[in-house]
Scaffold this motif. Structure first.
Motif, PDB file in Angstrom:
ATOM      1  N   UNK A   1     -17.701 -22.245  78.839  1.00 49.25           N
ATOM      2  CA  UNK A   1     -16.814 -21.088  78.716  1.00 49.25           C
ATOM      3  C   UNK A   1     -16.200 -20.998  77.328  1.00 49.25           C
ATOM      4  N   UNK A   2     -15.972 -22.163  76.673  1.00 51.32           N
ATOM      5  CA  UNK A   2     -15.442 -22.150  75.314  1.00 51.32           C
ATOM      6  C   UNK A   2     -16.537 -21.908  74.274  1.00 51.32           C
TER       7      UNK A   2
ATOM      8  N   UNK B   1     -10.956 -24.482  67.098  1.00 48.70           N
ATOM      9  CA  UNK B   1     -11.809 -25.659  67.292  1.00 48.70           C
ATOM     10  C   UNK B   1     -10.999 -26.948  67.424  1.00 48.70           C
ATOM     11  N   UNK B   2     -10.070 -27.177  66.506  1.00 47.86           N
ATOM     12  CA  UNK B   2      -9.292 -28.416  66.571  1.00 47.86           C
ATOM     13  C   UNK B   2      -8.478 -28.490  67.861  1.00 47.86           C
ATOM     14  N   UNK B   3      -7.849 -27.386  68.230  1.00 47.48           N
ATOM     15  CA  UNK B   3      -7.055 -27.376  69.456  1.00 47.48           C
ATOM     16  C   UNK B   3      -7.939 -27.638  70.672  1.00 47.48           C
ATOM     17  N   UNK B   4      -9.161 -27.122  70.653  1.00 49.68           N
ATOM     18  CA  UNK B   4     -10.083 -27.338  71.761  1.00 49.68           C
ATOM     19  C   UNK B   4     -10.401 -28.824  71.929  1.00 49.68           C
TER      20      UNK B   4
ATOM     21  N   UNK C   1      -7.759 -16.595  77.272  1.00 51.63           N
ATOM     22  CA  UNK C   1      -8.713 -15.496  77.206  1.00 51.63           C
ATOM     23  C   UNK C   1     -10.163 -15.952  77.353  1.00 51.63           C
ATOM     24  N   UNK C   2     -10.593 -16.907  76.537  1.00 54.56           N
ATOM     25  CA  UNK C   2     -11.992 -17.319  76.588  1.00 54.56           C
ATOM     26  C   UNK C   2     -12.384 -17.909  77.947  1.00 54.56           C
ATOM     27  N   UNK C   3     -11.616 -18.853  78.511  1.00 50.57           N
ATOM     28  CA  UNK C   3     -12.046 -19.408  79.803  1.00 50.57           C
ATOM     29  C   UNK C   3     -11.942 -18.433  80.966  1.00 50.57           C
ATOM     30  N   UNK C   4     -11.042 -17.442  80.879  1.00 49.71           N
ATOM     31  CA  UNK C   4     -10.793 -16.596  82.039  1.00 49.71           C
ATOM     32  C   UNK C   4     -11.404 -15.196  81.959  1.00 49.71           C
TER      33      UNK C   4
ATOM     34  N   UNK D   1     -13.758 -12.924  70.771  1.00 51.00           N
ATOM     35  CA  UNK D   1     -14.499 -13.670  69.736  1.00 51.00           C
ATOM     36  C   UNK D   1     -13.917 -13.428  68.354  1.00 51.00           C
ATOM     37  N   UNK D   2     -13.549 -12.183  68.056  1.00 52.09           N
ATOM     38  CA  UNK D   2     -12.999 -11.866  66.740  1.00 52.09           C
ATOM     39  C   UNK D   2     -11.692 -12.605  66.500  1.00 52.09           C
TER      40      UNK D   2
END
Length: 529
Positions: free
Chosen positions: A138-139, A167-170, A437-440, A465-466
């Motif tokens: 999902x990410x 990316x770092x937070x992920x 937003x991205x996972x859901x 994405x933007x």
């Protein structure tokens, strides 16, 4: 490259001379789905695996609002935002158990293995995960990370396909935990790779001992933990679905910490001199997911009617009893980029009936409401909440059958998209608004199963994405506010509440803090005699 974070030295958290080990029992509300955290997306599983057994390259300090070193002492990011290089903490030991004796300390090979198994279908470990890799998928990490290599045993380098400000937070999220490549190789050669999920090995503060489903999980303190041996030993998760029983066990000192208390239990604990209340404003949202792939829920007017039919204020009073604020969208109000001016859906049954008629459903329709049997932080009283929704929907002609499903089964079937209306919640893991937003709401998250609305729209995907391609917070905020407006207009959720994260503890417990993300850190906890 430019240095992003300076190296920090990690000191032991406790000295044997200062703290004597004591048992710590935690009353939790449900069994984990397993211990191979990359396969799952529930907070219950993260708490029982990533939070106690594992470490990531980085951690996110919720109170300071910043990333901090963990297995990586430092990291560098190239000027173009495409190359990330991490220096690993030397001498980190993997757990020693009766089923595994490591012959070496952690090195870059372990990091490379941990990510390659999630990213590359050709990796022999990729197809072992029966539940797939929901967070990584999902990410969108498979399309983001072009290459991972190890210039030397204590250096790991990621090459990205495009810049990604998240990316770092992920990398601080539970699913990004680092596994032992040596242990994985041993299991694979023995033909027992499934044991990675039932007999876990990590570098974390506690070592896995045994698990009895729906009863208990036992851990022991890791004597070789690189940040210092914890002061509690053993650590026990007493799986106790009933919140009333959790409070009773706490009062009898059978548990020293009780998670996910009911609002009434919090009031009772405030009057008990033997107990303490720990709390934090939760970075979470409780919601009702509306499956947009199931007719007639695929019609926006029907989803909007469901939002209008529900008396949310009555729900908040009855279920949360003053311990949560009303939600108007996916984000808690404290989130930067929160769209505070969106109109929302006021309780308006006549308008709901009008929209149903517009959708060709003036006589209503039949549907189902899925919920869990036991209460949690994001759903303190599942039975009452489902009954309130059922009654309100009936007032506008929607006949909803309530289905109570055990937590692990509920998650599995919901990820497969079997539900109609689903009581669910989401906790942001890393402080970044994209983590909602991205996972859901992204298209890849429909495939991975974390998008419980099952909604895929290319325009919304482009906004999400933007927002990750720039580090300019102002630009990201505008994009995310547009995304929130579309999510609300399409009524993908019925947003319910932003709760307060509570935990109840005995007075003797020191060093425990409630996390806004629902994560659990017992490595800093001690219990006085």
């Amino acid at each position: 490259m430019r240095l992003a974070i300076l190296p920090l030295l990690l000191a032991p958290l406790f000295s044997p001379l200062l703290a004597q080990a004591a048992a710590l029992s935690i009353c939790t509300e449900a069994s984990p789905e397993g211990f191979d955290v990359v396969q799952y997306n529930s907070l219950t599983t993260t708490n029982a695996s990533a939070d106690v057994l594992m470490n990531r390259l980085l951690d996110f300090d919720a109170r300071q609002g910043k990333l901090t070193p963990s297995l990586a002492d430092s990291w560098e990011v190239s000027a173009d935002g495409l190359t990330y290089q991490f220096k690993l903490h030397p001498g980190v030991k993997f757990h020693t158990t009766d089923y595994f004796k490591p012959t070496r300390t952690l090195n870059a090979e372990d990091v490379v293995f941990s990510f390659q198994r999630m990213l590359y279908p050709a990796n022999p470990w990729h197809k072992i995960a029966q539940s797939g890799f929901p967070h990584a998928q999902s990410m969108q990490l498979p399309s983001l990370i072009k290459q991972i290599d190890a210039p030397d045993p204590l250096t790991v380098r990621f090459l990205l396909d495009h810049p990604d400000s998240t990316f770092l937070a992920t990398l601080s999220m539970g699913f990004a935990s680092i596994y032992s490549a040596e242990y994985a190789d041993k299991l694979f050669r023995a033909g027992t790779p499934q044991k990675l999920n039932s007999q876990p090995i990590g570098t974390g503060p506690f070592v896995f001992n045994r698990f009895q489903k729906d009863a208990s999980i036992r851990y022991r303190a890791n004597p070789d933990y690189f940040a210092g041996k914890p002061a509690v030993d053993p650590l026990i998760f007493a799986i106790t679905p009933d919140a009333n029983v959790r409070l009773q066990k706490l009062r009898r000192n059978e548990c020293q910490i009780a998670l996910s208390p009911k609002p009434l239990d919090i009031t009772a604990a405030s009057q008990d001199p033997a107990l303490k209340i720990e709390k934090a404003d939760a970075f979470m949202t409780a919601f009702l997911a509306i499956n947009t792939q199931h007719p007639p829920l695929d019609k926006p007017e029907v989803r909007q009617a469901i939002n209008l039919a529900f008396d949310k204020n009555n729900y908040l009073k009855a279920v949360f009893e003053g311990t949560a604020t009303s939600a108007n969208g996916p984000y808690p109000p404290s989130t930067w980029s929160y769209a505070k001016d969106l109109p929302g859906y006021a309780h308006d049954p006549p308008k709901a009936r009008e929209l149903l008629a517009k959708a060709g459903l003036k006589d209503g329709f039949a549907t189902t409401i899925w919920t869990r049997p036991a209460g949690s932080l994001l759903n303190p009283n599942p039975s009452l909440g489902a009954q309130l929704l059922q009654a309100d929907l009936a007032q506008v002609g929607i006949k909803a059958e309530i289905r109570v499903i055990e937590w692990g089964e509920l998650i599995r079937r919901a990820k497969a998209g079997e539900h109609d209306l689903l009581f669910m919640g989401w906790a942001g893991d890393n402080g970044d608004p994209d983590n909602f937003l991205t996972p859901q709401f992204s298209c890849p998250a429909v495939q991975s199963g974390t998008n419980f609305a099952r909604y895929c729209d290319q325009g919304l995907d482009k906004l999400i994405s933007a927002g990750k391609t720039t580090s300019e917070q102002g630009v990201r905020s505008k994009l995310y506010q547009q995304a929130q407006a579309q999510i609300q207009q399409q009524a993908l959720w019925l947003p319910l509440a932003h709760p307060t994260a509570f935990a109840l503890t005995r007075k003797e417990v020191q060093g425990y803090q409630a996390s806004p993300f629902g994560r659990q850190d017992f490595s800093r906890v001690s219990v006085s005699p």
